[in-house]
Scaffold this motif. Sequence first.
Motif, PDB file in Angstrom:
ATOM      1  N   SER A 257     -64.727 -50.185  18.180  1.00 35.60           N
ATOM      2  CA  SER A 257     -63.320 -50.436  18.515  1.00 35.60           C
ATOM      3  C   SER A 257     -62.791 -49.543  19.642  1.00 35.60           C
ATOM      4  N   HIS A 258     -63.308 -48.326  19.759  1.00 32.65           N
ATOM      5  CA  HIS A 258     -62.773 -47.440  20.796  1.00 32.65           C
ATOM      6  C   HIS A 258     -63.766 -47.197  21.938  1.00 32.65           C
ATOM      7  N   CYS A 259     -64.703 -48.103  22.111  1.00 34.94           N
ATOM      8  CA  CYS A 259     -65.555 -48.071  23.309  1.00 34.94           C
ATOM      9  C   CYS A 259     -64.699 -48.530  24.489  1.00 34.94           C
ATOM     10  N   LEU A 268     -52.864 -48.743  26.726  1.00 38.17           N
ATOM     11  CA  LEU A 268     -52.973 -47.567  25.866  1.00 38.17           C
ATOM     12  C   LEU A 268     -53.367 -48.005  24.460  1.00 38.17           C
ATOM     13  N   CYS A 269     -54.320 -47.275  23.877  1.00 41.26           N
ATOM     14  CA  CYS A 269     -54.807 -47.612  22.536  1.00 41.26           C
ATOM     15  C   CYS A 269     -54.099 -46.748  21.489  1.00 41.26           C
ATOM     16  N   SER A 270     -54.153 -47.175  20.241  1.00 45.05           N
ATOM     17  CA  SER A 270     -53.540 -46.393  19.149  1.00 45.05           C
ATOM     18  C   SER A 270     -54.200 -45.020  19.003  1.00 45.05           C
ATOM     19  N   CYS A 271     -55.438 -44.864  19.547  1.00 41.03           N
ATOM     20  CA  CYS A 271     -56.135 -43.575  19.435  1.00 41.03           C
ATOM     21  C   CYS A 271     -55.671 -42.589  20.500  1.00 41.03           C
ATOM     22  N   GLY A 272     -54.870 -43.057  21.461  1.00 39.27           N
ATOM     23  CA  GLY A 272     -54.371 -42.166  22.514  1.00 39.27           C
ATOM     24  C   GLY A 272     -55.130 -42.303  23.818  1.00 39.27           C
ATOM     25  N   GLY A 275     -57.731 -48.211  27.573  1.00 37.30           N
ATOM     26  CA  GLY A 275     -58.830 -49.125  27.880  1.00 37.30           C
ATOM     27  C   GLY A 275     -59.847 -49.300  26.767  1.00 37.30           C
ATOM     28  N   CYS A 276     -59.486 -48.933  25.526  1.00 38.27           N
ATOM     29  CA  CYS A 276     -60.415 -49.163  24.408  1.00 38.27           C
ATOM     30  C   CYS A 276     -60.563 -50.661  24.170  1.00 38.27           C
ATOM     31  N   LEU A 277     -61.742 -51.071  23.659  1.00 36.89           N
ATOM     32  CA  LEU A 277     -61.979 -52.487  23.368  1.00 36.89           C
ATOM     33  C   LEU A 277     -60.872 -53.048  22.482  1.00 36.89           C
TER      34      LEU A 277
END
Length: 401
Positions: A257-259, A268-272, A275-277
């Motif tokens: 998920s965060h590749c 922006l992804c929820s992980c900060g 461009g995460c998948l």
Amino acid sequence: MTIDDAPREALRGGPRELLRWVATGAAVSRADLSRLSGLSPSTVSQRVEALINQGLLEETGAGRSRGGRRPRQLAVPTGGAVVGAIDLGAHHARVGTLDLSGRVVQARTLPVRIEEGPEQVLGSLLAEVAALAASPGDPTSAGPVSSASTADGDPGALRGLGIGIPGPVQHATGRIVSPSRMPGWNGFDVAAFCAGRVDVPIIVDNDANLMALGAHRTAHSELDHAVYIKAGTGIGSGVISSGRLHRGAQGSAGDISHCRVVADPAPLCSCGNAGCLEAVASGAALVTALREQGVTVSDLTGVIRLIDDGDRHATALARQAGRAIGEILAVVVNFFNPQVVAIGGRLADCEPLLASMRATLYERCLPLATQTLLIERVAASQDVGITGAAHLVIDHVVAAN
Ligand SMILES: [Zn+2]
């Protein structure tokens, strides 16, 4: 509780394998099991007796004779609700009871508000499983808010409960670790919470792992190396290596998920990170991107409807998502060389996404890796998660005896 994998020797001719051969119809007698496993008739008989004593196999009468005494036929007891399963999603949960062959006895889909927190959500789902286990297989018992599939059957006592969580699960402890979009769930010990309420073995795993196991056992059990992508509200994958679910050291294997993927602008992804998948290709990402373009859409169902209607914004986003999934999957395929890649989850029905994913895979993979590679949809995806959960429990019950 800690759930250890069964020893490797159990793979060939071990009790789990014998049970699976009977469950799949590959074997109906001790002689069949002896031939398939290469084990001596006396060893097979010993193992079969143990499985019968545990209630995991039964004898169903005499088979055809080839001269001499007619052999007794073997079967996996069916019709009893012996394993409970919960496949938790972001907005819905599929709960069910399954027999020892992994066949669904009863199942229903329930709406879920994950933000209500683990005690509330799991408490009500455990009550649902208990209600299913206590009631006969009746399609009308599903209620107006759910869809149900049932088979005839007289529910027996639960032998175990398997639970799939839409976030990272530490395999040794069953704890959830830093999930996206699951406020209040970080660090929660699902197994301990459930064990305090249900007195059966509890096995907790990531939902993509359960999908992988369920799909592999039902559709590809003859293949040793497989990758299953789950593309719904979130996105993840499960890996089958040498016929077994591959979890890695902690349980995070397959979590793609965060590749990072190529995207401009990179959302922006929820992980900060950007461009995460998951921020580009998940169902949640498609809803967000469409809203930013001024399209009114309430949820993933709305997105899929727009794509089916040929909306150009939604279709372009679906193609972009398919390319992004294909890029990551190409790395996985080059690295791991699976025999099959199958996509499940609600986005698997999205044709433009699938076409782009397939094209990108062929473009980015070594010819040797794709020469015989099967690229498929996961079949019967509604129940594949609870099927995988049931198989985890069945494997555990067999290995523990
Ligand atoms: Zn991320």
